[in-house]
Design a protein around this motif. Structure first.
Motif, short mmCIF file in Angstrom:
data_model
loop_
_atom_site.label_atom_id
_atom_site.label_comp_id
_atom_site.label_asym_id
_atom_site.label_seq_id
_atom_site.Cartn_x
_atom_site.Cartn_y
_atom_site.Cartn_z
N GLY A 213 -26.48 -29.90 45.42
CA GLY A 213 -27.78 -30.07 46.05
C GLY A 213 -27.93 -31.36 46.51
O GLY A 213 -27.25 -32.30 46.53
N GLY A 214 -29.19 -31.55 47.29
CA GLY A 214 -29.37 -32.66 48.08
C GLY A 214 -28.82 -32.91 49.45
O GLY A 214 -29.58 -32.37 50.57
N SER A 215 -27.86 -33.61 49.70
CA SER A 215 -27.26 -33.61 50.94
C SER A 215 -26.59 -32.31 51.54
O SER A 215 -26.40 -31.50 50.65
CB SER A 215 -26.25 -34.82 50.71
OG SER A 215 -25.19 -34.28 50.28
N ILE A 216 -26.72 -32.37 52.84
CA ILE A 216 -25.80 -31.44 53.46
C ILE A 216 -24.63 -31.25 53.18
O ILE A 216 -24.26 -29.97 53.10
CB ILE A 216 -25.99 -31.64 55.09
CG1 ILE A 216 -27.34 -31.73 55.70
CG2 ILE A 216 -24.90 -30.68 55.81
CD1 ILE A 216 -27.43 -32.26 57.24
N ARG A 217 -23.83 -32.21 52.83
CA ARG A 217 -22.35 -31.84 52.42
C ARG A 217 -22.39 -31.38 51.00
O ARG A 217 -21.66 -30.39 50.77
CB ARG A 217 -21.78 -33.20 52.25
CG ARG A 217 -20.43 -33.23 51.65
CD ARG A 217 -19.59 -34.61 51.62
NE ARG A 217 -18.34 -34.43 51.27
CZ ARG A 217 -17.60 -35.45 50.85
NH1 ARG A 217 -18.01 -36.90 51.38
NH2 ARG A 217 -16.29 -35.54 50.50
N ASN A 218 -23.38 -31.58 50.20
CA ASN A 218 -23.37 -31.04 48.85
C ASN A 218 -23.96 -29.65 48.90
O ASN A 218 -23.52 -28.56 48.18
CB ASN A 218 -24.30 -31.91 48.11
CG ASN A 218 -23.66 -33.07 47.47
OD1 ASN A 218 -22.60 -33.40 47.60
ND2 ASN A 218 -24.46 -34.03 46.73
N ARG A 219 -25.08 -29.37 49.81
CA ARG A 219 -25.55 -28.06 50.01
C ARG A 219 -24.55 -26.98 50.72
O ARG A 219 -24.77 -25.74 50.43
CB ARG A 219 -26.74 -28.06 50.76
CG ARG A 219 -28.00 -28.51 50.04
CD ARG A 219 -29.16 -28.48 50.85
NE ARG A 219 -29.40 -29.55 51.73
CZ ARG A 219 -29.53 -29.39 53.12
NH1 ARG A 219 -29.12 -28.09 53.64
NH2 ARG A 219 -29.62 -30.50 53.94
#
Length: 402
Positions: A213-219
């Protein structure tokens, strides 16, 4: 006799009748049938002989590629009470009858792997039978429609937060293994329309603070991990993914900038896997949603926004395209192919009708789209209504030719 088409239209439509190579497969034409939930697994979640006939009809009608209706990767209490699964040996054997029928008629077939995420209800019979609570990336309920087959027509349940997303990645892996055993030519991952992967991508439904979650990479991590594991099973050149950047369905939708940034990253990373294809649903009213007086979703042009990102995977479109519109977008190079949805419901022989210039039957009875009204079965024979009973009209018009 069907109406005469002008020479330019005839020439343009012929584009759809030419072969298309998708990974190692060569389709006999560019008529591709998108995933269409039809809700006919009565009385359980196991495909039936009626479903064998449904898919056989469309394969016999000349389609090049069929993507199955969404196949649940675990038992879930969905908004459709009789959706099919792919988590057991019983499912494998039942789907194998369908893939064999499709292959016998000269078509290819992908399995769409589906987890609805938070679009479930804890009181739905299948959810109760699962013995599991409703899970999603974050404990945020979706604001949308109602479960009309439950007393009081309740909205979605508030989910519990998924503690270990890898458990769900493993569900996709096993579902891909099962689909391969069932004889499918490939798999399409449903990452659209507010279901599990989509809710990881969208920050309005994903409030996690961990590596998902959070950053685009994480999502984007969850969806990319799913694509990686199913690619290990089938080979990436037999894997597709369905995305809906514009959709507000099931309470989805970020700002335009967030949407463009998120999907630009996800598509770029997914393309590095050298997938067979990615199919993007364009903005259509059907997938818009008015929630709390505001429109959910993010209308924008998916072709100009994302087509340039495709280096290794085919770029497909979906979203109420007519045959002539689809032929034009392919012939102009704006897409490699277009999936047809609802036209295949009432036109099992869609390719033949287009090739012979026979008018399409677009009289779809919306009350029978997902089976008998509200999922209440009072007569098993009613399951064929609006499902396999279009064939007689097709037979009557087969002789019509210009």
């Amino acid at each position: 006799m069907g109406p005469s088409l002008s020479t330019p239209e005839t020439s343009l439509l012929s584009t759809l009748s030419t072969p298309l190579k998708i990974g190692p497969l060569t389709l006999r034409n560019k008529f591709m049938m998108s995933s269409l939930t039809r809700d006919r697994c009565y009385p359980t979640n196991v495909p039936t002989e009626l479903m064998v006939e449904y898919y056989r009809q469309r394969a016999k009608g000349g389609v090049g590629l069929i993507v199955s209706e969404g196949m649940l990767i675990e038992r879930q209490g969905t908004e459709w009470p009789h959706a099919p699964g792919i988590w057991s040996d019983e499912h494998i054997h039942a789907w194998k009858k369908i893939t064999e029928a499709v292959h016998q008629e000269g078509a290819h077939m992908y399995a769409q792997l589906w987890h609805v995420g938070r679009v479930r209800h804890s009181d739905a019979p299948e959810q109760i039978a699962s013995g599991e609570p409703v899970y999603a990336p974050s404990p945020i309920a979706a604001k949308f429609g109602k479960f009309r087959f439950l007393p009081g027509e309740p909205p979605c349940s508030t989910p519990l937060e998924i503690q270990d997303p890898m458990n769900f990645v493993d569900l996709y892996r096993q579902a891909a293994i099962n689909a391969k055993k069932a004889g499918f030519d490939g798999v399409e991952i449903n990452a659209s329309n507010g279901y599990l992967i989509h809710t990881f991508l969208d920050h309005t439904s994903n409030h996690r603070t961990d590596e998902y979650g959070g950053s685009i990479r994480n999502r984007s991590r969850f969806g990319l991990e799913v694509l990686e594991v199913v690619s290990e099973v089938f080979g990436a050149n037999r894997v597709g993914v369905k995305l809906s950047p514009c959709s507000g369905r099931n309470d989805m939708g970020m700002s335009l900038k967030d949407t463009l940034d998120t999907y630009t990253y996800f598509i770029t990373e997914a393309d590095k896997l050298e997938l067979a294809y990615m199919v993007l649903i364009r903005h259509i009213p059907l997938l818009s949603a008015i929630i709390d007086g505001k429109e959910r979703g993010t209308p924008h042009d998916v072709i100009s926004s994302y087509k340039h990102l495709f280096k290794n995977s085919l770029f497909f479109l979906n979203g109420d395209y007519s045959p002539i519109e689809a032929a034009d977008v392919i012939a102009s190079g704006r897409a490699h192919g277009v999936f047809f949805g609802r036209p295949f419901i009432s036109n099992p022989d869609l390719p033949k009708r287009v090739e012979k210039h026979i008018p399409l039957n677009m009289n779809v009875d919306m009350l029978t789209l997902y089976g008998p009204k509200d999922g209440i079965i009072v007569d098993v024979e009613a399951l064929s209504k609006g499902y396999t009973d279009y064939s007689e009209a097709v037979v009557a018009e087969e002789g019509d030719d210009d």
